[in-house]
Scaffold this motif. Structure first.
Motif: not given
Length: 329
Positions: A132-160
């Protein structure tokens, strides 16, 4: 343009293809008593060969039992599949098809794949659990994924992905229209579409890099390989909007625990792949033209291509957390 790239063997046939007629015939021909009637773990006997409950359960291992079908009904259907397959196998052997060189090649390949999968599962089972301590440290070190989690709207070009992607002048393209022009000039088909990218569950290094890029220039284009297609499809993105959707609490900790465990499993698998690739260098000789290129595959790419070598990793539980596809690799 900024670039970033990180990125089963056998498909199981559905076990519910047994027809009602086959089940009826089986029911009519079933022994109901006597010393020869199968008992215990032996559920049937075909021409003197036992078929066990363990084999039936293996047949059902990856199957989705349809609504309204009981477990016993599914077991009966699976048993009929086993019986039918073995009868057909007997015919194939009578015709000596198992001696066909092409069959022997396929048999060897399938056997190798199954053994590699077994090795991968064994390695994964020995990876230590995350605290649990490692998980809490991971959360603190990666705020973009958790407390500051962001959902981006994007314009995409997909190609092989073309064989010589690096030679395309995509780095000079500063707009999506410029990317389209480059692809059109190279004769590469593509599609342009709206999409969403969710920083939750994405590769932390990827999230940090993209966040840094967008902090400097919100209109910067970035490209990465589609994470579910083995790197064979590329996606160019331009952010058109964003919203912060925090992911916190015990559910965030549970997700972090699973993310770290999956990361450790992938690292252990990649380390074994690299170890064996190095060992092979002293054991193999090549015909001219068949030696690998000077730049070897990254271990994670090799693992992805190793015929399903990696076990199916559990996905972090993000149920109830509004969002979309993870943001890239």
């Amino acid at each position: 343009m900024t670039r970033d790239g990180t990125a089963r063997a056998l498909g199981r046939h559905a076990v519910f293809a047994a027809s009602a007629l086959a089940l009826l015939v089986a029911a009519c021909s079933e022994k109901t008593g006597g010393r020869d009637a199968p008992k215990g773990q032996v559920v049937a006997r075909l021409d003197g060969t036992d078929i066990t409950l363990l084999e039936v359960n293996a047949e059902l291992a990856d199957a989705q039992i349809p609504p309204g079908m009981s477990r016993r009904e599914a077991e009966r259907a699976a048993l009929q599949n086993i019986i039918t397959r073995r009868q057909l196998m007997k015919v194939a052997k009578e015709r000596k098809l198992h001696q066909n060189p092409q069959f022997k090649l396929q048999e060897r390949r399938v056997s190798e794949q199954l053994l590699v999968q077994a090795l991968a599962r064994d390695i994964a089972a020995k990876v230590p659990d995350v605290t649990r301590e490692e998980a809490d440290r991971f959360i603190a070190e990666n705020p973009q994924m958790f407390a500051e989690r962001t959902i981006f709207s994007v314009d995409q070009i997909v190609f092989p992905r073309p064989p010589e992607l690096e030679k395309l002048p995509l780095a000079e393209a500063k707009t999506m229209e410029a990317v389209e022009a480059v692809l059109n000039a190279a004769g590469i088909e593509f599609r342009r579409q709206p999409g969403q990218l969710d920083t939750l569950g994405a590769n932390p290094a990827f999230v940090r890099e993209i966040s840094g890029i967008l902090a400097k220039n919100p209109n910067e284009l970035f490209m990465f390989p589609a994470p579910v297609l083995g790197g064979q499809v590329m996606i160019v993105n331009r952010v058109t909007g964003r919203r912060v959707v925090p992911f916190t609490g015990e559910r965030a900790r549970s997700a972090a625990l699973q993310m770290l465990k999956n990361q450790r499993i992938q690292e252990a698998l990649a380390a074994e792949v690299k170890k064996q690739q190095e060992a092979a260098k002293t054991l193999v000789t090549y015909q001219e033209g068949f030696a690998p290129p000077e730049k070897p595959e990254a271990p994670d790419e090799a693992l992805t291509k190793a015929a399903g070598a990696a076990p199916d990793l559990p996905k972090p539980d993000v149920s109830g957390a509004p969002g979309s596809a993870p943001a890239g690799p």
